[in-house]
Design a protein around this motif. Structure first.
Motif, PDB file in Angstrom:
ATOM      1  N   THR A  40       0.850  -1.197   0.000  1.00  0.00           N
ATOM      2  CA  THR A  40       0.000   0.000   0.000  1.00  0.00           C
ATOM      3  C   THR A  40       0.890   1.254   0.000  1.00  0.00           C
ATOM      4  OG1 THR A  40      -0.123  -0.193   2.412  1.00  0.00           O
ATOM      5  CG2 THR A  40      -1.978  -1.088   1.153  1.00  0.00           C
ATOM      6  N   PRO A  41       1.537   1.541  -1.131  1.00  0.00           N
ATOM      7  CA  PRO A  41       2.443   2.688  -1.171  1.00  0.00           C
ATOM      8  C   PRO A  41       1.716   4.001  -0.881  1.00  0.00           C
ATOM      9  CG  PRO A  41       2.066   1.773  -3.375  1.00  0.00           C
ATOM     10  CD  PRO A  41       1.462   0.833  -2.408  1.00  0.00           C
ATOM     11  N   ARG A  42       2.471   4.942  -0.243  1.00  0.00           N
ATOM     12  CA  ARG A  42       1.875   6.208   0.179  1.00  0.00           C
ATOM     13  C   ARG A  42       2.169   7.354  -0.770  1.00  0.00           C
ATOM     14  NH1 ARG A  42       3.978   3.743   5.611  1.00  0.00           N
ATOM     15  NH2 ARG A  42       5.449   3.104   4.016  1.00  0.00           N
ATOM     16  N   SER A  43       3.000   7.108  -1.782  1.00  0.00           N
ATOM     17  CA  SER A  43       3.376   8.193  -2.693  1.00  0.00           C
ATOM     18  C   SER A  43       3.765   7.591  -4.047  1.00  0.00           C
ATOM     19  CB  SER A  43       4.584   8.946  -2.139  1.00  0.00           C
ATOM     20  OG  SER A  43       5.689   8.053  -2.095  1.00  0.00           O
ATOM     21  N   THR A  44       3.856   8.465  -5.050  1.00  0.00           N
ATOM     22  CA  THR A  44       4.283   8.015  -6.375  1.00  0.00           C
ATOM     23  C   THR A  44       5.701   7.427  -6.291  1.00  0.00           C
ATOM     24  OG1 THR A  44       2.916   9.705  -7.373  1.00  0.00           O
ATOM     25  CG2 THR A  44       4.649   8.779  -8.763  1.00  0.00           C
ATOM     26  N   ALA A  45       6.547   8.056  -5.473  1.00  0.00           N
ATOM     27  CA  ALA A  45       7.928   7.554  -5.332  1.00  0.00           C
ATOM     28  C   ALA A  45       7.920   6.131  -4.776  1.00  0.00           C
ATOM     29  CB  ALA A  45       8.725   8.492  -4.423  1.00  0.00           C
ATOM     30  N   GLU A  46       7.035   5.876  -3.817  1.00  0.00           N
ATOM     31  CA  GLU A  46       6.973   4.511  -3.262  1.00  0.00           C
ATOM     32  C   GLU A  46       6.431   3.517  -4.292  1.00  0.00           C
ATOM     33  OE1 GLU A  46       6.739   5.176   1.573  1.00  0.00           O
ATOM     34  OE2 GLU A  46       5.082   4.137   0.577  1.00  0.00           O
ATOM     35  N   VAL A  47       5.458   3.952  -5.115  1.00  0.00           N
ATOM     36  CA  VAL A  47       4.968   3.062  -6.190  1.00  0.00           C
ATOM     37  C   VAL A  47       6.137   2.723  -7.113  1.00  0.00           C
ATOM     38  CG1 VAL A  47       3.437   2.833  -8.185  1.00  0.00           C
ATOM     39  CG2 VAL A  47       2.605   3.994  -6.122  1.00  0.00           C
ATOM     40  N   ALA A  48       6.925   3.753  -7.459  1.00  0.00           N
ATOM     41  CA  ALA A  48       8.058   3.545  -8.375  1.00  0.00           C
ATOM     42  C   ALA A  48       9.069   2.573  -7.761  1.00  0.00           C
ATOM     43  CB  ALA A  48       8.714   4.880  -8.703  1.00  0.00           C
ATOM     44  N   ALA A  49       9.296   2.713  -6.458  1.00  0.00           N
ATOM     45  CA  ALA A  49      10.255   1.817  -5.793  1.00  0.00           C
ATOM     46  C   ALA A  49       9.762   0.364  -5.865  1.00  0.00           C
ATOM     47  CB  ALA A  49      10.447   2.256  -4.345  1.00  0.00           C
ATOM     48  N   VAL A  50       8.442   0.183  -5.606  1.00  0.00           N
ATOM     49  CA  VAL A  50       7.869  -1.168  -5.642  1.00  0.00           C
ATOM     50  C   VAL A  50       7.993  -1.759  -7.048  1.00  0.00           C
ATOM     51  CG1 VAL A  50       5.686  -2.448  -5.567  1.00  0.00           C
ATOM     52  CG2 VAL A  50       6.238  -0.824  -3.743  1.00  0.00           C
ATOM     53  N   VAL A  51       7.578  -0.983  -8.046  1.00  0.00           N
ATOM     54  CA  VAL A  51       7.586  -1.516  -9.423  1.00  0.00           C
ATOM     55  C   VAL A  51       9.034  -1.776  -9.870  1.00  0.00           C
ATOM     56  CG1 VAL A  51       6.906  -1.100 -11.820  1.00  0.00           C
ATOM     57  CG2 VAL A  51       5.386  -0.382  -9.966  1.00  0.00           C
ATOM     58  N   GLY A  52       9.949  -0.882  -9.467  1.00  0.00           N
ATOM     59  CA  GLY A  52      11.367  -1.066  -9.827  1.00  0.00           C
ATOM     60  C   GLY A  52      11.897  -2.389  -9.287  1.00  0.00           C
ATOM     61  N   ILE A  53      11.579  -2.689  -8.034  1.00  0.00           N
ATOM     62  CA  ILE A  53      12.060  -3.952  -7.429  1.00  0.00           C
ATOM     63  C   ILE A  53      11.413  -5.138  -8.153  1.00  0.00           C
ATOM     64  CG2 ILE A  53      11.949  -5.381  -5.332  1.00  0.00           C
ATOM     65  CD1 ILE A  53      12.170  -2.688  -3.743  1.00  0.00           C
ATOM     66  N   CYS A  54      10.106  -5.025  -8.402  1.00  0.00           N
ATOM     67  CA  CYS A  54       9.405  -6.138  -9.086  1.00  0.00           C
ATOM     68  C   CYS A  54       9.998  -6.359 -10.482  1.00  0.00           C
ATOM     69  CB  CYS A  54       7.904  -5.853  -9.167  1.00  0.00           C
ATOM     70  SG  CYS A  54       7.088  -5.990  -7.559  1.00  0.00           S
ATOM     71  N   ALA A  55      10.325  -5.269 -11.180  1.00  0.00           N
ATOM     72  CA  ALA A  55      10.905  -5.399 -12.525  1.00  0.00           C
ATOM     73  C   ALA A  55      12.270  -6.083 -12.439  1.00  0.00           C
ATOM     74  CB  ALA A  55      11.025  -4.032 -13.181  1.00  0.00           C
ATOM     75  N   ALA A  56      13.062  -5.674 -11.447  1.00  0.00           N
ATOM     76  CA  ALA A  56      14.407  -6.265 -11.312  1.00  0.00           C
ATOM     77  C   ALA A  56      14.327  -7.755 -10.981  1.00  0.00           C
ATOM     78  CB  ALA A  56      15.181  -5.522 -10.223  1.00  0.00           C
ATOM     79  N   GLU A  57      13.304  -8.142 -10.225  1.00  0.00           N
ATOM     80  CA  GLU A  57      13.219  -9.537  -9.771  1.00  0.00           C
ATOM     81  C   GLU A  57      12.211 -10.366 -10.561  1.00  0.00           C
ATOM     82  OE1 GLU A  57      12.901  -9.701  -5.516  1.00  0.00           O
ATOM     83  OE2 GLU A  57      14.737  -8.535  -5.258  1.00  0.00           O
ATOM     84  N   GLY A  58      11.590  -9.728 -11.573  1.00  0.00           N
ATOM     85  CA  GLY A  58      10.635 -10.466 -12.412  1.00  0.00           C
ATOM     86  C   GLY A  58       9.379 -10.890 -11.657  1.00  0.00           C
ATOM     87  N   VAL A  59       8.938 -10.059 -10.710  1.00  0.00           N
ATOM     88  CA  VAL A  59       7.749 -10.383  -9.899  1.00  0.00           C
ATOM     89  C   VAL A  59       6.530  -9.668 -10.483  1.00  0.00           C
ATOM     90  CG1 VAL A  59       6.690 -10.088  -7.611  1.00  0.00           C
ATOM     91  CG2 VAL A  59       9.112 -10.719  -7.808  1.00  0.00           C
ATOM     92  N   ALA A  60       5.432 -10.409 -10.638  1.00  0.00           N
ATOM     93  CA  ALA A  60       4.236  -9.819 -11.257  1.00  0.00           C
ATOM     94  C   ALA A  60       3.392  -9.050 -10.236  1.00  0.00           C
ATOM     95  CB  ALA A  60       3.400 -10.914 -11.900  1.00  0.00           C
ATOM     96  N   ILE A  61       2.666  -8.032 -10.757  1.00  0.00           N
ATOM     97  CA  ILE A  61       1.873  -7.132  -9.899  1.00  0.00           C
ATOM     98  C   ILE A  61       0.453  -7.032 -10.455  1.00  0.00           C
ATOM     99  CG2 ILE A  61       1.643  -4.732  -9.081  1.00  0.00           C
ATOM    100  CD1 ILE A  61       4.605  -4.332  -9.865  1.00  0.00           C
ATOM    101  N   THR A  62      -0.538  -7.054  -9.561  1.00  0.00           N
ATOM    102  CA  THR A  62      -1.901  -6.677  -9.947  1.00  0.00           C
ATOM    103  C   THR A  62      -2.249  -5.384  -9.224  1.00  0.00           C
ATOM    104  OG1 THR A  62      -2.694  -8.904 -10.386  1.00  0.00           O
ATOM    105  CG2 THR A  62      -4.350  -7.304  -9.772  1.00  0.00           C
ATOM    106  N   PRO A  63      -2.566  -4.312  -9.972  1.00  0.00           N
ATOM    107  CA  PRO A  63      -2.987  -3.079  -9.310  1.00  0.00           C
ATOM    108  C   PRO A  63      -4.467  -3.160  -8.921  1.00  0.00           C
ATOM    109  CG  PRO A  63      -2.213  -2.667 -11.586  1.00  0.00           C
ATOM    110  CD  PRO A  63      -2.448  -4.129 -11.430  1.00  0.00           C
ATOM    111  N   GLN A  64      -4.811  -2.510  -7.826  1.00  0.00           N
ATOM    112  CA  GLN A  64      -6.219  -2.474  -7.416  1.00  0.00           C
ATOM    113  C   GLN A  64      -6.576  -1.099  -6.863  1.00  0.00           C
ATOM    114  OE1 GLN A  64      -8.335  -4.421  -3.776  1.00  0.00           O
ATOM    115  NE2 GLN A  64      -8.416  -5.979  -5.377  1.00  0.00           N
ATOM    116  N   GLY A  65      -7.744  -0.594  -7.304  1.00  0.00           N
ATOM    117  CA  GLY A  65      -8.269   0.656  -6.752  1.00  0.00           C
ATOM    118  C   GLY A  65      -9.369   0.318  -5.764  1.00  0.00           C
ATOM    119  N   GLY A  66     -10.610   0.580  -6.155  1.00  0.00           N
ATOM    120  CA  GLY A  66     -11.735   0.364  -5.242  1.00  0.00           C
ATOM    121  C   GLY A  66     -12.296  -1.048  -5.269  1.00  0.00           C
TER     122      GLY A  66
END
Ligand code: FAD
Length: 460
Positions: A40-66
């Motif tokens: 549950t990132p609190r800022s755009t920078a934290e989203v970028a950090a999460v996606v950057g790590i997932c990209a480096a490690e080949g981990v898949a992400i599902t985004p969710q809003g409401g």
């Protein structure tokens, strides 16, 4: 996982089953997901950090809003679940630029409140407004009840800030009406259902407030009459038709019967109904235009009866009948839902052909056709027979969808008018999409997300 936990720190992630559980099930309970980690990132920078790590490690992400999506695109199946629930800042609301910049996790209800505070409107309207978010609305290119006049979400977005699948932040938060500088990246992200990156904020169009509104429920004989009424309404009101929603008798009756607090505003039953809303910038003009339109239509025999809402409470009650159509069907058992669009002129033929084919192949099933018919969008629902077996009806869902969708395609229509494809309809859509178009779309996705880590089960 440990890198993600470290970068987000305490409160930025969870593996607590009780916290995660509501996010793994879709609101109707149709899909159950699983995830090793909720972030549950609190800022755009934290989203970028999460996606950057997932990209480096080949981990898949599902985004969710409401989590109000209707095609299972937001439900993870083993991917990391990235919720935008903490991206809720109101960055700017500007009545001179007629634009507001909101973060992705802001709800549609809050967006309406923010626009109203500066004497403006945000025109997208869907019944899930209390929960659905700006990021979700953009990612599904949501439609709703005001598309006829203002267009879909795609037309309300002036700019986007997003984290791309490699973890880079793209700041495209412009608020320009004119910007002809080549390919439009934001338009690719709109409707991408989380496959091309995470939308973190958006700059959205505001519209002027309207001085008068008038709403009626009209009883009529057929969808053909409804289409004629729509054409007259557009001509006679100079484009002031705010909404035009068709409802068949069965759906109308079930809603009035099963949703508490509702009643039929017309003294007699009619085969079809239209909810029409006229809105104008001039005081009193909407009421006068609606009265004129209905009087003319009655005189020509185009409509059988009409009730015009006299108060704001009545307007809400009329809209509640339309918006209560899903809730009205719930106690009736299993239902196949189809969200299709055809050219407006083809709606009567589409409904006629689909009804005949479904009644022939599945005798006893009950058809509830309704929707944003001013946009050519029909929600074509097929209910189980009265007293029938819900599981047996559910088991025939695919066979029913093939009939409805083949007829839709025959009219040059779309098998997903406004809900997207998600994990639910992607495979089926491939049978209707042009392979040349699919190859081009796959090339774009492959270029932006070569590892396919963003919502991998969704889209092509
Ligand atoms: C009662 C009800 C009525 C509805 N009426 C309508 C209607 O009239 N018209 C209509 O179009 N829809 C309607 N919907 C569907 C739904 O509300 C919309 O699809 C809405 O846009 C989803 O928003 P959300 O925030 O809940 O997104 P979610 O359901 O959480 O996600 C939807 C999709 O968007 C992706 N996503 C979400 N946030 C982001 C982000 N920040 N970045 C990238 N991807 C993201 C997800 O991965 C998923 O693929 C209705 C739903 C309900 C429950």
């Amino acid at each position: 996982m440990s890198r993600l936990k470290a970068v987000l720190g305490e409160g930025g992630w969870s593996q607590d089953r009780d916290v995660i559980a509501p996010k793994l099930v879709e609101w109707r309970g149709r899909w159950q997901g699983e995830t090793p980690l909720l972030v549950t990132p609190r800022s755009t920078a934290e989203v970028a950090a999460v996606v950057g790590i997932c990209a480096a490690e080949g981990v898949a992400i599902t985004p969710q809003g409401g989590n109000t999506g209707l095609v299972a695109g937001q439900i993870p199946r083993g991917e990391i679940l990235l919720s935008t629930q903490k991206l809720t800042a109101i960055r700017d609301v500007d009545p001179i630029d007629d634009a507001m910049v909101l973060e992705a996790g802001v709800t549609l209800y809050e967006a309406h409140q923010q626009a109203a505070k500066v004497g403006r409107r945000f025109t997208v309207g869907v019944a899930s407004e209390g929960s659905c978010t700006i990021g979700g609305l953009i990612s599904t290119n949501a439609g709703g009840t005001a598309v006829l006049r203002y267009g879909m979400m795609r037309e309300q977005v002036l700019g986007i800030e997003a984290v791309l699948p490699n973890g880079e932040i793209w700041n495209g938060l412009k608020r320009l009406r004119k910007d002809n500088t080549g390919y439009d990246l934001k338009q690719l992200l709109i409707g991408a259902e989380g496959t091309l990156g995470i939308v973190t904020a958006a700059s959205l169009k505001l519209q002027a407030l309207l001085a008068s509104r008038a709403v009626a429920i009209v009883g009529l004989a057929s969808p053909a009459n409804a289409i004629q009424l729509l054409a007259r309404a557009k001509d006679e009101t100079g484009g002031a038709v705010e909404a035009f929603e068709l409802m068949g008798r069965l759906g109308f009756e079930l809603t009035v019967r099963n949703v508490p607090g509702l009643r039929d505003p017309l003294p007699e039953a009619h085969p079809w109904y239209v909810l029409i809303e006229i809105a104008s910038g001039e005081p009193g003009a909407a009421e006068a235009a609606l009265e004129r339109l209905l009087a003319g239509a009655l005189e020509r025999g185009l409509i059988a009866d009409a009730a015009v809402a006299q108060t704001e409470t009545q307007m809400k009650a009329f809209w509640h009948i339309r918006e209560g159509h899903s809730a009205g069907q719930k106690p009736e058992g299993a239902v196949w839902k189809h969200d299709v669009s055809v050219p407006v002129s083809k709606i009567p033929d589409f409904i006629g052909q689909a009804n005949a084919a479904i009644e022939k192949s599945f005798p006893g099933t009950r058809i509830v056709a309704f929707g944003h018919v001013g946009d050519g969008n029909v929600h074509y629902d097929v209910l189980q027979p009265v007293g029938g077996d819900g599981d047996a009806h559910g088991a025939q869902r695919e066979a029913g969808a093939k009939i409805v969708h083949d007829i839709t395609a025959g009219f040059g229509g779309s098998i997903s008018a406004e809900h997207g494809l998600g994990a639910m309809k992607t495979a089926e859509a491939l049978t209707y999409k042009d392979p040349i178009e699919v190859a081009a779309l796959r090339a774009i996705r492959g270029a932006l997300d070569p590892q396919r880590i963003m919502n991998p089960r969704v889209l092509f």
